[in-house]
Design a protein around this motif. Structure first.
Motif, PDB file in Angstrom:
ATOM      1  N   GLY A 119       0.814  -1.205   0.000  1.00 16.77           N
ATOM      2  CA  GLY A 119       0.000   0.000   0.000  1.00 16.77           C
ATOM      3  C   GLY A 119       0.848   1.256   0.000  1.00 16.77           C
ATOM      4  N   ARG A 120       0.174   2.393   0.094  1.00 16.93           N
ATOM      5  CA  ARG A 120       0.824   3.704   0.080  1.00 16.93           C
ATOM      6  C   ARG A 120       1.035   4.162   1.519  1.00 16.93           C
ATOM      7  NH1 ARG A 120      -2.934   6.217  -2.225  1.00 16.93           N
ATOM      8  NH2 ARG A 120      -3.662   7.503  -0.518  1.00 16.93           N
ATOM      9  N   LEU A 121       2.292   4.232   1.909  1.00 18.40           N
ATOM     10  CA  LEU A 121       2.659   4.621   3.270  1.00 18.40           C
ATOM     11  C   LEU A 121       2.970   6.108   3.309  1.00 18.40           C
ATOM     12  CD1 LEU A 121       3.308   3.394   6.122  1.00 18.40           C
ATOM     13  CD2 LEU A 121       5.702   3.468   5.392  1.00 18.40           C
ATOM     14  N   GLU A 122       2.327   6.815   4.237  1.00 24.35           N
ATOM     15  CA  GLU A 122       2.555   8.254   4.359  1.00 24.35           C
ATOM     16  C   GLU A 122       2.876   8.607   5.801  1.00 24.35           C
ATOM     17  OE1 GLU A 122      -1.040  10.082   2.973  1.00 24.35           O
ATOM     18  OE2 GLU A 122      -0.657   9.538   0.891  1.00 24.35           O
ATOM     19  N   LEU A 123       3.899   9.431   5.978  1.00 23.21           N
ATOM     20  CA  LEU A 123       4.207   9.953   7.305  1.00 23.21           C
ATOM     21  C   LEU A 123       3.116  10.949   7.661  1.00 23.21           C
ATOM     22  CD1 LEU A 123       6.080  10.225   9.756  1.00 23.21           C
ATOM     23  CD2 LEU A 123       7.344  11.972   8.476  1.00 23.21           C
ATOM     24  N   PHE A 124       2.456  10.728   8.788  1.00 28.80           N
ATOM     25  CA  PHE A 124       1.347  11.580   9.204  1.00 28.80           C
ATOM     26  C   PHE A 124       1.785  12.606  10.245  1.00 28.80           C
ATOM     27  CE2 PHE A 124      -2.340  12.242  12.081  1.00 28.80           C
ATOM     28  CZ  PHE A 124      -3.167  12.908  11.191  1.00 28.80           C
ATOM     29  N   LYS A 125       2.576  12.145  11.219  1.00 27.48           N
ATOM     30  CA  LYS A 125       2.958  13.029  12.317  1.00 27.48           C
ATOM     31  C   LYS A 125       4.312  12.600  12.862  1.00 27.48           C
ATOM     32  CE  LYS A 125      -0.465  13.817  15.072  1.00 27.48           C
ATOM     33  NZ  LYS A 125      -1.460  13.658  16.144  1.00 27.48           N
ATOM     34  N   GLU A 126       5.117  13.582  13.217  1.00 22.84           N
ATOM     35  CA  GLU A 126       6.421  13.300  13.825  1.00 22.84           C
ATOM     36  C   GLU A 126       6.497  14.032  15.151  1.00 22.84           C
ATOM     37  OE1 GLU A 126      11.143  13.268  12.616  1.00 22.84           O
ATOM     38  OE2 GLU A 126       9.669  14.008  11.185  1.00 22.84           O
ATOM     39  N   LYS A 127       6.794  13.287  16.205  1.00 23.18           N
ATOM     40  CA  LYS A 127       6.963  13.865  17.541  1.00 23.18           C
ATOM     41  C   LYS A 127       8.358  13.515  18.033  1.00 23.18           C
ATOM     42  CE  LYS A 127       2.123  13.832  18.867  1.00 23.18           C
ATOM     43  NZ  LYS A 127       1.140  13.428  19.856  1.00 23.18           N
ATOM     44  N   ASN A 128       8.690  13.964  19.234  1.00 27.14           N
ATOM     45  CA  ASN A 128      10.032  13.745  19.771  1.00 27.14           C
ATOM     46  C   ASN A 128      10.441  12.276  19.806  1.00 27.14           C
ATOM     47  OD1 ASN A 128      10.334  16.461  20.138  1.00 27.14           O
ATOM     48  ND2 ASN A 128       9.744  16.428  22.299  1.00 27.14           N
ATOM     49  N   ASN A 129       9.555  11.416  20.242  1.00 26.13           N
ATOM     50  CA  ASN A 129       9.940  10.021  20.440  1.00 26.13           C
ATOM     51  C   ASN A 129       9.162   9.033  19.571  1.00 26.13           C
ATOM     52  OD1 ASN A 129       7.485  10.325  21.725  1.00 26.13           O
ATOM     53  ND2 ASN A 129       8.040   9.039  23.476  1.00 26.13           N
ATOM     54  N   LYS A 130       8.442   9.537  18.568  1.00 20.07           N
ATOM     55  CA  LYS A 130       7.684   8.614  17.721  1.00 20.07           C
ATOM     56  C   LYS A 130       7.339   9.228  16.378  1.00 20.07           C
ATOM     57  CE  LYS A 130       3.139   9.733  19.645  1.00 20.07           C
ATOM     58  NZ  LYS A 130       1.959   9.208  20.322  1.00 20.07           N
ATOM     59  N   LEU A 131       7.054   8.342  15.448  1.00 25.11           N
ATOM     60  CA  LEU A 131       6.567   8.710  14.117  1.00 25.11           C
ATOM     61  C   LEU A 131       5.244   7.988  13.908  1.00 25.11           C
ATOM     62  CD1 LEU A 131       9.824   8.156  12.023  1.00 25.11           C
ATOM     63  CD2 LEU A 131       8.886  10.336  12.746  1.00 25.11           C
ATOM     64  N   GLU A 132       4.295   8.668  13.299  1.00 26.85           N
ATOM     65  CA  GLU A 132       3.009   8.041  12.981  1.00 26.85           C
ATOM     66  C   GLU A 132       2.834   8.021  11.466  1.00 26.85           C
ATOM     67  OE1 GLU A 132      -0.228   9.757  15.206  1.00 26.85           O
ATOM     68  OE2 GLU A 132       1.000   9.856  17.020  1.00 26.85           O
ATOM     69  N   PHE A 133       2.479   6.850  10.955  1.00 31.02           N
ATOM     70  CA  PHE A 133       2.281   6.637   9.526  1.00 31.02           C
ATOM     71  C   PHE A 133       0.871   6.140   9.263  1.00 31.02           C
ATOM     72  CE2 PHE A 133       6.796   6.092  10.204  1.00 31.02           C
ATOM     73  CZ  PHE A 133       7.386   6.680   9.100  1.00 31.02           C
ATOM     74  N   HIS A 134       0.366   6.434   8.077  1.00 28.29           N
ATOM     75  CA  HIS A 134      -0.897   5.877   7.606  1.00 28.29           C
ATOM     76  C   HIS A 134      -0.603   5.030   6.377  1.00 28.29           C
ATOM     77  CE1 HIS A 134      -3.459   9.329   9.498  1.00 28.29           C
ATOM     78  NE2 HIS A 134      -2.944   8.518  10.384  1.00 28.29           N
ATOM     79  N   LEU A 135      -1.261   3.896   6.312  1.00 34.01           N
ATOM     80  CA  LEU A 135      -1.167   3.013   5.159  1.00 34.01           C
ATOM     81  C   LEU A 135      -2.526   2.987   4.488  1.00 34.01           C
ATOM     82  CD1 LEU A 135       0.622   0.981   3.582  1.00 34.01           C
ATOM     83  CD2 LEU A 135      -0.314  -0.800   5.073  1.00 34.01           C
TER      84      LEU A 135
END
Length: 145
Positions: free
Chosen positions: A72-88
């Motif tokens: 699928g298409r992976l997109e970086l949604f949010k970046e914080k100090n200790n984590k990254l959030e992605f949507h597929l």
């Protein structure tokens, strides 16, 4: 692959062709049947191992990998100090979620954890949340101190 061997170029994915049905049968039917409750952990570590075999230089390479292997298409949604959030997202995700067998995204989570770990040079783990109503999978990669 021995540690002394070179990593595989990301361009190798352009040479691999597959319709995917056989892969889905192995992943969602045979593997859980053979390994039972250990199948999810096995898939996660298979994903981590797979990421170590490819020369991933950027988030773009990770997204490219996901698309080329049909995840699928992976997109970086949010970046914080200790984590990254992605949507597929993608039609393939919708199709997988609609399958008449239980599906999971542990292989993808393991791959993503290891790929980000390699890029950021910090140990990472990844969890996923399947959001069936909106046909999306959310991955959260945590940096482990």
């Amino acid at each position: 692959m021995n540690k002394n061997e070179e990593k595989l170029p990301i361009e190798l994915l352009d040479k691999i062709q597959s319709a995917g049905a056989g892969y889905d049968l192995l992943r969602y039917v045979s593997l859980p049947d053979v390994f039972g409750s250990e199948a999810d952990a096995l898939l996660y570590f298979m994903g981590k191992s797979l990421a170590r075999k490819f020369n991933i230089q950027s988030l773009g390479d990770i997204s490219y990998f996901f698309e080329k292997v049909g995840w699928g298409r992976l997109e970086l949604f949010k970046e914080k100090n200790n984590k990254l959030e992605f949507h597929l997202l993608a039609d393939t995700v919708v199709q997988r979620l609609a399958m008449p067998v239980e599906t999971e995204f542990r292989l993808e989570a393991g791959f993503l954890a290891e790929a980000i770990s390699s890029l950021k040079r910090v140990d990472c783990e990844c969890v996923e949340e399947i959001r069936k109503k909106i046909h999306q999978v959310e991955f959260t990669v945590f940096y482990i101190d």
